[in-house]
Design a protein around this motif. Sequence first.
Motif, mmCIF file in Angstrom:
data_model
loop_
_atom_site.group_PDB
_atom_site.id
_atom_site.type_symbol
_atom_site.label_atom_id
_atom_site.label_comp_id
_atom_site.label_asym_id
_atom_site.label_seq_id
_atom_site.Cartn_x
_atom_site.Cartn_y
_atom_site.Cartn_z
ATOM 1 N N GLU A 904 11.609 -4.327 1.589
ATOM 2 C CA GLU A 904 10.236 -3.812 1.723
ATOM 3 C C GLU A 904 10.003 -2.723 0.677
ATOM 4 O OE1 GLU A 904 7.793 -4.640 3.639
ATOM 5 O OE2 GLU A 904 8.782 -6.051 5.015
ATOM 6 N N ALA A 905 8.739 -2.642 0.318
ATOM 7 C CA ALA A 905 8.403 -1.586 -0.649
ATOM 8 C C ALA A 905 8.566 -0.223 0.032
ATOM 9 C CB ALA A 905 6.968 -1.762 -1.129
ATOM 10 N N PRO A 906 9.262 0.695 -0.564
ATOM 11 C CA PRO A 906 9.461 1.998 0.071
ATOM 12 C C PRO A 906 8.164 2.820 0.065
ATOM 13 C CG PRO A 906 10.352 2.015 -2.153
ATOM 14 C CD PRO A 906 9.857 0.630 -1.911
ATOM 15 N N SER A 907 8.118 3.624 1.012
ATOM 16 C CA SER A 907 6.934 4.491 1.018
ATOM 17 C C SER A 907 7.058 5.449 -0.150
ATOM 18 C CB SER A 907 6.880 5.277 2.349
ATOM 19 O OG SER A 907 8.064 6.027 2.490
ATOM 20 N N GLY A 908 5.974 5.950 -0.509
ATOM 21 C CA GLY A 908 6.043 6.869 -1.631
ATOM 22 C C GLY A 908 5.004 6.537 -2.665
ATOM 23 N N PRO A 909 5.181 7.088 -3.786
ATOM 24 C CA PRO A 909 4.134 6.967 -4.812
ATOM 25 C C PRO A 909 3.900 5.536 -5.268
ATOM 26 C CG PRO A 909 6.124 7.957 -5.719
ATOM 27 C CD PRO A 909 6.326 7.913 -4.250
ATOM 28 N N VAL A 910 4.975 4.684 -5.307
ATOM 29 C CA VAL A 910 4.781 3.330 -5.843
ATOM 30 C C VAL A 910 4.750 2.287 -4.740
ATOM 31 C CG1 VAL A 910 5.774 3.835 -8.097
ATOM 32 C CG2 VAL A 910 7.263 3.179 -6.201
ATOM 33 N N HIS A 911 4.583 2.762 -3.528
ATOM 34 C CA HIS A 911 4.634 1.824 -2.420
ATOM 35 C C HIS A 911 3.606 0.704 -2.542
ATOM 36 C CE1 HIS A 911 4.848 0.205 1.628
ATOM 37 N NE2 HIS A 911 3.495 0.342 1.700
ATOM 38 N N LYS A 912 2.428 1.154 -2.848
ATOM 39 C CA LYS A 912 1.335 0.183 -2.925
ATOM 40 C C LYS A 912 1.596 -0.872 -4.006
ATOM 41 C CE LYS A 912 -3.473 0.207 -4.377
ATOM 42 N NZ LYS A 912 -4.493 1.137 -4.888
ATOM 43 N N HIS A 913 2.069 -0.423 -5.124
ATOM 44 C CA HIS A 913 2.295 -1.361 -6.233
ATOM 45 C C HIS A 913 3.470 -2.280 -5.952
ATOM 46 C CE1 HIS A 913 0.366 2.319 -7.836
ATOM 47 N NE2 HIS A 913 -0.459 1.406 -8.379
ATOM 48 N N LEU A 914 4.500 -1.657 -5.341
ATOM 49 C CA LEU A 914 5.658 -2.489 -5.050
ATOM 50 C C LEU A 914 5.352 -3.486 -3.935
ATOM 51 C CD1 LEU A 914 8.679 -0.010 -5.266
ATOM 52 C CD2 LEU A 914 7.884 -1.676 -6.939
ATOM 53 N N ALA A 915 4.550 -3.065 -3.033
ATOM 54 C CA ALA A 915 4.179 -3.992 -1.963
ATOM 55 C C ALA A 915 3.413 -5.184 -2.547
ATOM 56 C CB ALA A 915 3.323 -3.271 -0.928
ATOM 57 N N ALA A 916 2.539 -4.854 -3.491
ATOM 58 C CA ALA A 916 1.789 -5.943 -4.140
ATOM 59 C C ALA A 916 2.744 -6.850 -4.910
ATOM 60 C CB ALA A 916 0.736 -5.343 -5.078
ATOM 61 N N ALA A 917 3.668 -6.192 -5.587
ATOM 62 C CA ALA A 917 4.622 -6.983 -6.373
ATOM 63 C C ALA A 917 5.475 -7.851 -5.438
ATOM 64 C CB ALA A 917 5.520 -6.051 -7.171
ATOM 65 N N ARG A 918 5.900 -7.253 -4.331
ATOM 66 C CA ARG A 918 6.713 -8.022 -3.403
ATOM 67 C C ARG A 918 5.963 -9.230 -2.880
ATOM 68 N NH1 ARG A 918 7.672 -7.844 2.254
ATOM 69 N NH2 ARG A 918 9.822 -8.415 2.755
ATOM 70 N N LYS A 919 4.718 -9.013 -2.618
ATOM 71 C CA LYS A 919 3.913 -10.125 -2.134
ATOM 72 C C LYS A 919 3.848 -11.245 -3.172
ATOM 73 C CE LYS A 919 -0.632 -10.975 -0.062
ATOM 74 N NZ LYS A 919 -1.949 -10.358 0.224
ATOM 75 N N MET A 920 3.648 -10.797 -4.369
ATOM 76 C CA MET A 920 3.546 -11.789 -5.440
ATOM 77 C C MET A 920 4.901 -12.505 -5.654
ATOM 78 S SD MET A 920 1.945 -11.157 -9.173
ATOM 79 C CE MET A 920 3.304 -10.229 -9.757
ATOM 80 N N LEU A 921 5.951 -11.688 -5.599
ATOM 81 C CA LEU A 921 7.277 -12.286 -5.783
ATOM 82 C C LEU A 921 7.604 -13.248 -4.644
ATOM 83 C CD1 LEU A 921 9.372 -9.240 -7.048
ATOM 84 C CD2 LEU A 921 8.928 -11.377 -8.274
ATOM 85 N N ASN A 922 7.199 -12.878 -3.484
ATOM 86 C CA ASN A 922 7.434 -13.783 -2.361
ATOM 87 C C ASN A 922 6.693 -15.097 -2.543
ATOM 88 O OD1 ASN A 922 9.227 -12.271 -0.946
ATOM 89 N ND2 ASN A 922 7.665 -11.189 0.256
ATOM 90 N N ARG A 923 5.490 -14.911 -2.989
ATOM 91 C CA ARG A 923 4.684 -16.108 -3.217
ATOM 92 C C ARG A 923 5.358 -16.991 -4.290
ATOM 93 N NH1 ARG A 923 0.072 -13.587 -3.615
ATOM 94 N NH2 ARG A 923 0.001 -13.515 -5.885
ATOM 95 N N GLU A 924 5.782 -16.342 -5.310
ATOM 96 C CA GLU A 924 6.452 -17.082 -6.391
ATOM 97 C C GLU A 924 7.756 -17.706 -5.886
ATOM 98 O OE1 GLU A 924 6.638 -18.561 -10.239
ATOM 99 O OE2 GLU A 924 4.995 -17.464 -9.230
ATOM 100 N N ARG A 925 8.472 -16.961 -5.088
ATOM 101 C CA ARG A 925 9.724 -17.466 -4.542
ATOM 102 C C ARG A 925 9.487 -18.694 -3.687
ATOM 103 N NH1 ARG A 925 12.076 -13.950 0.043
ATOM 104 N NH2 ARG A 925 10.354 -15.007 1.037
ATOM 105 N N ASP A 926 8.485 -18.615 -2.870
ATOM 106 C CA ASP A 926 8.182 -19.770 -2.027
ATOM 107 C C ASP A 926 7.892 -20.998 -2.874
ATOM 108 O OD1 ASP A 926 8.547 -18.169 0.104
ATOM 109 O OD2 ASP A 926 6.394 -17.746 0.414
#
Lengths: 1241, 273
Positions: A904-926
């Motif tokens: 999971e994207a850690p809380s903090g300054p880049v949380h929002k961006h990492l969460a977006a990236a994770r979502k995208m990566l998950n989508r790509e992974r799928d």
Amino acid sequence: MSGLLAIAAKAAIIPTFNARALRDTSADVHDTYTWHVNTYVEQPALTALRLSFVNAVLQSKTPKACLVAPFGYGKTASAIGLWHACEQAGLLVVPPVACGSFTELALAIYGWLTFVLPESAALLHEAHDRFLTNSAESLARHDERIFGIPFDQAITAIRDKLERGYLDFDDVSVNLLAFIEQATAIAQRAGYKGLVVMIDEFQQFLGNAHKGVLIALRQLVWGLRVRKLPFGLVLTMDPDTERTLADRAGDILHRIKDDGLYLDIRHIYDRDFPARLWQQYTSALALNAEEQHAIDRPTLEALGQLCERDDLSNGPRTVINVLQRAAAQWSSERPTRYTPIHLIDDFLNGTIRFDGDRGIVPALVSELLSFPYFQRSGERAAALKLIAAFPRGCPEQVAERYGLGQAWRQLNDDLRGEIVTETEEGLALIELQRVGRPANRLNILLRRYWMQITDQQLFAEDAVKVFRDLVLPLLFPAKVHDLNGWRGVSEIELMADNTYAGIIEGTSSPAFPLRRIAIAVRRADSAAELRSTIDDVDLYLEFAIDVRPEAESSVIIHSDSSHVLITLAVNRTTERGLSGSISWIAHYLNPHPISPAVVLSLLRYLEREQLDTLPERDRTRIEDTLSRLREWLLSELFPPPLFTAAGVQVISSGVSALKEFFFQFFTQRWPNYQGLAQVQTWSTLLATYQCVLGRVTPAARVGQEPVTGSKGEIAALFEQTRHAGFDKFVRQYGSLLQLELWQGDQAAVRLLPHPAEIRIVEQVRRHGDCAVRTIYAGLRQEGFAAAEAEQIISLAVARGLLRRDGTRLTPTHTPTELEIDTRLRELTKRVQTLGAIATQLSALLRPFDPATEHAVAAAWRLDQAEQQISALEQQAAAAMQAHRASSRRQVMQHLPQLEQELPEAPSGPVHKHLAAARKMLNRERDKLKEPAEAFVADPAKFSPSEIETLVSEIETWANTARYYADWVQFGRDLVWLQEALSRIEERTHTIEELRDQCDRLSREARAVAAERGLKGFAEIDRLRAQLIGLRRRFREIVSERRATYERIAATITETVAHLFDLPPAVQIPAYQADNEEQSYRLLRQSVTTTIRRTLALLDVGLAGNQQISAEDKKTVATLRRQIRSLMRLSRDPDQLFNDSLLSLRPNIAKQIRTLREQIATITSPSSATTRTRFNLVEALAVLRSGPADVATLLERMNDKVSRAELLNDLLSLYKQGQLRLIVDLPEPEDAKDYSKQVPTP
Amino acid sequence: MTTFHVRHDFNPKVAREALLLLKSAPIATEQDFLALARSYDFELGRRQSLTKVVASLRDLGLLQRSERRAPLTLTPLGQYLAEIALRDELLLAEFIHLRYCWLWTPEAGGERFSWAYQTVAGWLWEEAPTSIESDRLVATIIAEAEKRFAIKGVSFSSASILGIMYWLRALSPPCIVGDMFRRRTACAPETLLITLEALATVKGLPPGVAVRLDAETRRRACRTLLIDSETFDETIAQLEELGHLIRRTSDSGESVLLLDIPVPWLAPQRDQQ
């Protein structure tokens, strides 16, 4: 007994008496020898010898006489004659005696002298005994000295052997000399003028001429030479003994010859000897007038001529033999005068045994009598015998005497020069001549042929066989090589139909080599015909031998041009006769008309002659004549006109004519034939050629392109070790091979098909396929020899023009232009998939132009291209497979990553961006996961591009995911650092600076993530480096951090104690300066454990309260559920604490507080129990996970609680599942006595 | 260069074939000659050109051609030898050998190739038995030629020896076996008759006069025919028996009266002088 009977009974050989006979039967010996003396005729040479010898004895010259001759020449008779003559001269003569030793000789002398001089017997005995004694003593002493044999023992044995004549030794002759001296003296005293001893058959005396005998003989001969005695020694020996003596003891022989009384009596018998002997017989035996004519004068003359020839007779022994025959014939019931004809008859029937050992006369006469010439005429035969009896020549008047004058003259006319010769004395057989005998064996052979020639001979039933034997080998000479000569001629054999037949193969003209001809030779009147069922021949050639004199020769060519009949009129008289260099032979054939049959007959006769045994001169002349006769015969049998009638013009005769005939006949039959066998080594050359075909390109095989290379390479291709002369070598191949370039070191040859190859290829193409046999037969029809036909087929196959499949020939496929173009396109397409290709391959894929390239050559070119393409494709496939495997490994490596959830994207300054990236990566992974699994399961289903894309995408995703993970970690670390910094209450410059930098890093990270998104993820490394630097600096501020930790730990401990209303029970782990996170984690864990265990004890407390109402029980139950819920939450520190501040979450604190308030409303716990549980909680709180000893627990509780209470609480906790109770049986040595440590309350 | 070359293109087989062809039909040109030879599958036909064969026949006086374009015609001697060629190859070789031997004589001179031929044959006869060494023979002939004819530059080579050897090897019975030369032990009687007549001719004996068989005559005849003296005597006896000559013995020695000559024009002949 009449005188003639006495002659007839007279032994031809006079036996010689031995020493014992002379001693024991002396009178008989005397009588016998005296009888022979009466019929002895002394030859003049012997008379002279006798006179000299007697004189020498009388003059005491101690002479030695010697007569040498082979057996039968009257050595013994001569010795007997000499014996008698010496006696007449007043000498005492020991007659011829055969003795084997010196002691035997002494015995003979002793015996004979005792017989002649009985009054001197005592003296003689004494002398002989002295000889023996002296000899024995001498030898005994020798034995005693050398071998140590006692004298007395030796003397007895030696004496006995000496007396028996068994012993000779070196000194015996010395003693013999003494004995001879005494014997001579005794003879003289008895009134004799001297003593003569005659040793006959000296070879017996000499024995094997060993050393001892020769020494003794030498002593005897030399002893006689130095003595002056009226003593003479006469020896007779054969020439072999003379040679032995000459070889081993030449000095002895010379001493014997020195006396001049040495005579070889082989040559002393003259032609008058028989007449003189007969005269001696008539007078000695007192033959009457009629008996004296038992043998006529010419016979005695003939016998004299034979007797003087040691090659034709055994001299006097033959004479005596013949005279005995004459006497016997006259003494028979029908007395007949013995004539020369009887003499020869006796030679022929073997009655005369002594015919010179070689039997020349009977052999010759017998051979001549076997000729029809003599068999047809008794008179000629008798005349032949008469002439044969006179080696010097039979006079005509002698023939007239026997009524054979006419026959004598006839033989003179017919046979003179070859069989008979006219000598000064008359007509004689040439073969019996010693000198002047014609050396010309050929003429003799010709005459002999003439003598035996008969009509039977000329028209023999075996004319066919003679033709086979003599003419066929001339017409078809033996094979030298493929282009010269024939084989199989000797295999022409007699068939059941009396025909000689067989198949020959060979060459008469290089233009038509290796013809196979079925030949038959038969009589013209034979109905048999050459069997035309014989397969696979070029020609059926039949020779019909016509023996009719009126027949005519002819040649008939059958309509199918495969059968030729040659009739040969062998008995037709030739018009020109024997011309040229053999014209003289006609003289020997007269009066027979000259015809081929006559010459054939003559050739057969001459060829029987064993030429090897003849002198070179005769052999050469006969061979030359044979050659000329053969040439004449062939010329006569095969003149040019013979063939003209058959429509074939020839200008030669004989073998050449037949060759011309064959050439023209074959030319007419096979006008288009171009032979393959042009040189004698053609088969070897073609074998090489076929090897070459296997090594060059199809285009070169069919002559579409030359074979090029250096001179050495081209020569080596044809198995030539040197290229010098290769240009000439090529010519041997004719049209099959052309030398196109031979310049510098460059060479080029072109291999071209034989026209027949092209024809058979076309034929096979027309029919689809053909039997090999059919093609072979077709080629044979065109005129090719069997071997050539096979070669042509082999060449076409080797050239790739045809394919041979067992007994069938099929065309090799020649593609159409369209097929070639299509294939070219396909190959080009395949090549394109391969990418860049070599120039050579590009050249092979050049466009097809039928105008300049044969389709087969183009197909081969494309074959070559395809081979290269296939190779490249295989290489590519292998590379692809390797790539797939590699890609699969890559994908497999990433598969677990694809399976896992991204953090999971850690809380903090880049949380929002990492969460977006994770979502995208998950989508790509799928999206990638399924194809990746499919690719791993079966990579072959994926195309290279798909693989490339998939691998690329997975790699990209994986990298991004890794960066994402790094970002996550970065985010956590950043947050942690920020929180850690925020926990520190001190405001030092360092800490402030760290906070600022940390904030800047946080902003920067947020900016990267915001502005560049995933693309900027790679910058994490840089950001992390900065963060690591910050953390390093953070770790350096130990005291501030430790103070902060301790403050926080105290705060939380206090908070928990307050919350549960308990003394501070939290065990605070020691601060680890080098691992702050661990310090806080342990702290949180400690706090969590304390809370959880406290909650558990609360639950135990509720469970132990049995004195409440039912309603409260429900409440308790509810509370216990809540407690357990909290206990579950308390297992996770993150559920208990705020991340940053390490403070209990307010809701947890509130729930605990509420819970405690509710519990309080229900129960009134005793302080003791509370205390106890507090202590228990405190003790349990510090326990580490894992089993803990109860004793340890009690120790920690400082005996503040009784064991019973403790155990009761522990049991409750156990029942609630809060702890496990473990009973452990220690080993005896580990057992402890707890009773002493912990007193029971 | 003065040539003494004996053509090596001309051998017994070629001679026989050429004579038979020329006998069979008139031949206009050498090309026709060649074509005709090929039509009979003759060895002659395998040559590129028959010019040298024609020249050889002409050298030996067997072929005449009045002018360049005139047809090839056999001389009477050529016709006679062609008849021989038809039936007796061995005798043909003997006759051509004699022809080579008699185209030059010490008395009358003649063709130099003939001198070379008989000198080589004679030298071998003198040395017999001897091995045949071509180089030695060439050197001998060149030296002899320079000496006898007082010339420099003699054209004679091992090829010339080859041309001679063809004919010597064709004689029967052979005088060459392997590489060894031996005197012959027989010869065709006619050849001795021709030789004796030729010797009588070059000696200037009038026709009908007996030839004395003195040592020189015997030697020269034997040398020409390559025979030994015993063969000479045997052949004389044979000729006498066949009635070709009469042998006489007188105080002046043995002589023979030649009764007939079997081959006219082959060698010097008195009635043709």
